[in-house]
Design a protein around this motif. Structure first.
Motif, PDB file in Angstrom:
ATOM      1  N   LEU A 127      40.997  48.008  35.751  1.00  0.00           N
ATOM      2  CA  LEU A 127      39.827  47.691  34.926  1.00  0.00           C
ATOM      3  C   LEU A 127      40.214  47.576  33.458  1.00  0.00           C
ATOM      4  O   LEU A 127      39.744  46.684  32.743  1.00  0.00           O
ATOM      5  N   ALA A 130      42.066  44.349  32.839  1.00  0.00           N
ATOM      6  CA  ALA A 130      41.140  43.217  32.925  1.00  0.00           C
ATOM      7  C   ALA A 130      40.094  43.286  31.808  1.00  0.00           C
ATOM      8  O   ALA A 130      39.152  42.510  31.802  1.00  0.00           O
ATOM      9  N   ARG A 131      40.294  44.229  30.885  1.00  0.00           N
ATOM     10  CA  ARG A 131      39.421  44.419  29.714  1.00  0.00           C
ATOM     11  C   ARG A 131      37.972  44.689  30.126  1.00  0.00           C
ATOM     12  O   ARG A 131      37.032  44.246  29.493  1.00  0.00           O
ATOM     13  N   GLN A 132      37.805  45.436  31.214  1.00  0.00           N
ATOM     14  CA  GLN A 132      36.456  45.783  31.649  1.00  0.00           C
ATOM     15  C   GLN A 132      36.174  47.268  31.439  1.00  0.00           C
ATOM     16  O   GLN A 132      35.208  47.791  31.959  1.00  0.00           O
ATOM     17  N   GLU A 133      37.051  47.960  30.722  1.00  0.00           N
ATOM     18  CA  GLU A 133      36.795  49.372  30.452  1.00  0.00           C
ATOM     19  C   GLU A 133      37.266  49.670  29.031  1.00  0.00           C
ATOM     20  O   GLU A 133      38.325  49.229  28.611  1.00  0.00           O
ATOM     21  N   ALA A 150      37.268  48.202  41.257  1.00  0.00           N
ATOM     22  CA  ALA A 150      38.115  47.340  40.432  1.00  0.00           C
ATOM     23  C   ALA A 150      38.506  46.059  41.138  1.00  0.00           C
ATOM     24  O   ALA A 150      39.317  45.288  40.627  1.00  0.00           O
ATOM     25  N   ASP A 152      36.861  43.213  41.868  1.00  0.00           N
ATOM     26  CA  ASP A 152      36.531  41.961  41.183  1.00  0.00           C
ATOM     27  C   ASP A 152      37.412  41.765  39.953  1.00  0.00           C
ATOM     28  O   ASP A 152      37.901  40.659  39.688  1.00  0.00           O
ATOM     29  N   ALA A 153      37.621  42.874  39.226  1.00  0.00           N
ATOM     30  CA  ALA A 153      38.519  42.805  38.070  1.00  0.00           C
ATOM     31  C   ALA A 153      39.916  42.381  38.505  1.00  0.00           C
ATOM     32  O   ALA A 153      40.583  41.583  37.825  1.00  0.00           O
ATOM     33  N   GLY A 156      40.090  38.676  39.130  1.00  0.00           N
ATOM     34  CA  GLY A 156      40.117  37.955  37.856  1.00  0.00           C
ATOM     35  C   GLY A 156      41.466  38.065  37.168  1.00  0.00           C
ATOM     36  O   GLY A 156      42.021  37.081  36.673  1.00  0.00           O
ATOM     37  N   LEU A 157      42.024  39.282  37.176  1.00  0.00           N
ATOM     38  CA  LEU A 157      43.325  39.510  36.541  1.00  0.00           C
ATOM     39  C   LEU A 157      44.429  38.724  37.239  1.00  0.00           C
ATOM     40  O   LEU A 157      45.341  38.198  36.591  1.00  0.00           O
TER      41      LEU A 157
END
Lengths: 284, 284, 284
Positions: A127, A130-133, A150, A152-153, A156-157
């Motif tokens: 996360l 993937a810059r989601q946290e 994590a 989906d992240a 994407g990553l």
């Protein structure tokens, strides 16, 4: 069928004993080297920026782990990754604690941009990458998030970085952005032994040396490590004896052990195209 | 008779608990310290160039290992070796992966010139130090060569450096350039545990503290370590449990264990003069 | 009654899994992390001066150990200690080999002045910190002195530094300058395993995260570690298997194990006021 392919890779690994260059952390270096030796590979732990470029060029795969990073090690890791890329040596990244501090996140992102074949982390680490946290919201190097949070992240990553992403936890997910696999092996007691995630990444690195498809190599590494952990947990009286038994199990694993215990499936909800490993060319 | 002398040294070691200063690598530091403690010595792992000169002067022997070398560690190793020489503290060198990179070879050669009492390496490492192998032709830190392939190089290196040379492998050879001994103890599973060569060098270092003849100390160290490895292999279920059992065996070894298992002989083809240890003066 | 309080703390620790930031030595880092995980804590080994200040602010306790110190690590340790103090994070100091060299003593004294909650050392280390032993008169990192020889020094050091002082050995003494407790748990074979003193300090650090009184936290840490060592020694065949069994015992310890084995008493000759733990407020 996948079990057969994993077994073929493990057999190749035991026979060829590929040289695996590790730039890893102070906690896991002994255990990672022992896991690689027990598996059948030939590990070398080489950290100095004065020699990593020479050394990686001799190696069949590279593993970079930022667990106890410091400035000289980041420099050495970047140099090794750049040379690995240039020389066609596949490499795996373990972004330990990527979300814990700005320094750690910056290092993990910089290495991600240098083209790893595989990135393996826990939910919080993936996360963060993937810059989601937000930085500093994790629990040090342990995950606050289950691996599924994590996924989906991770997809994407994978798309963004071009790397296969493995998110490990109670269930391990492996994805290249389109294909997604789940591995249900391993044992909860493994979370009470330090550096086993790091050793899992090292084992993935070893499979990169003998398996041309990074997704298949990652699945093989996590499957073999998880099955060894299960066998070890059945013999262990606690985390100390688990660590010992895990090395024994990596060394003695048979095709029956692997085939009978493997719990691998395609992630139904996330599949966008049917699972399809490219045919397995013999890696020279 | 040699078994008696080794046993006398081991007894002295257990009684006096000599302080052994180690500058070693990140992979083997825990296992080397544990091997020395199990044997009966008092290990200290002290690396900083700010204190190694002070520390080595307090010690009864020094062990230098270049496994995970970096520039600061090379400087500290040189300072420690120079002070050891000046203070009459014997020291052992482990030139890990000496042939793998130019940086590593240069460091190993520079340390060789500072007067170690003993150098222990695998076949490839001794060939590299004797300048009989091109850099970058090895397999990282594992040997491509059997120990016997490096025996002539070892004898030449012993003559050139003044050090006792040990080439370890399926058979261990120990030579001071004229005398040559073979040790046939140990077990193949030991090659699947990281850092055991490094620990063997540390154990040789401990015997240097209680045995005045470096050849006899080297033979004692390798014999005791090999016998412990054999005992451990009989109890082990793989490399994990081997490492644990080896520490147990070093600690519990009896005179019978040593005498009944020791397989030591003079190397017939290479002997230039009859084996003759100088009489064993009591080392103060 | 004290056993109940220790058990309550251990239960809290297993439930909350506090994040323990360790800046420790290369020998003990793996074993300390494993001891903390087995105990139930969440360890992180974070050393770089580029991130220790950020990291310690996320942590519930800090442990600083100078075993294999070097200049960058001293700087990082000072930065972490200063930030810990500012942020109200309790921290424990392990002044390994404090009396061996001037460099080591200066570092240990400088850290002592930064306000640790607890300092744990062997007799020689505590004597050195209390300036009652000349530098270079010790035996490296092992103690030349029984713990009782350092008890007066410990009481003085406690008064001077404001820290709880633990002197460990055959008997462990814990004092805040007025109260003095003795713990008679543990086993002599524990001295033949490297880094167990370091791991004991790490375990004390974990109890600092859940127990508001540093004296009670220190007693809890040493009691739990000593009891685990006793259980392990009964199963061990030597120092290798002791280390493994100790981690198992930390993980599986029951209230009965603790209550039945605990040998804790007030030090009669040194008591200046009756033992009195402040009431145990729930630490948030």
């Amino acid at each position: 069928m996948i079990a057969d392919r994993i077994w073929t890779s493990l057999t190749a690994l035991r026979k060829r004993q590929p040289l695996i260059h590790n730039i890893t952390n102070l906690v896991a270096t002994n255990n990672s080297a022992n896991a690689l030796l027990a598996l059948g590979a030939s590990p070398a732990m080489v950290h100095s920026s004065d020699e990593v470029e020479d050394f990686v060029a001799l190696s069949q795969a590279l593993v970079i782990n930022i667990g106890t990073l410091y400035s000289e090690q980041i420099a050495a890791s970047k140099l090794a990754a750049i040379r690995a890329k240039a020389a066609g040596v596949p490499w795996a990244l373990d972004p330990v604690g990527a979300g814990a501090t700005p320094y750690r996140k910056a290092a993990a992102l910089a290495l991600t941009r240098l083209g790893p074949s595989v990135i393996r982390g826990n939910g919080s680490e993936i996360l963060a990458l993937a810059r989601q946290e937000r930085v500093g919201q994790g629990r040090g190097v342990d995950s606050l998030h289950g691996s599924e949070a994590a996924l989906d992240a991770a997809r994407g990553l994978a798309g963004e970085s071009g790397a296969v992403i493995a998110v490990t936890g109670a269930v391990d997910y492996v994805t290249d952005g389109s294909r997604v696999l789940e591995i249900h092996n391993g044992h909860p007691l493994m979370t009470r032994v330090t550096g086993l995630g790091c050793s899992a990444t090292a084992v993935i690195g070893a499979f990169l040396a003998v398996e041309i498809d990074p997704l298949a190599a990652t699945v093989a590494g996590l499957a073999v490590f998880g099955v060894a952990g299960e066998i070890a947990a059945e013999q262990a009286r606690g985390p100390g004896s688990l660590q010992v038994a895990l090395l024994d199990a990596l060394h003695t694993m048979t095709q029956d052990d692997l085939t009978q215990r493997l719990k691998l499936e395609e992630a139904k909800d996330h599949r966008t195209k049917p699972l399809n490993f490219p045919p397995r060319p013999e890696k020279s």
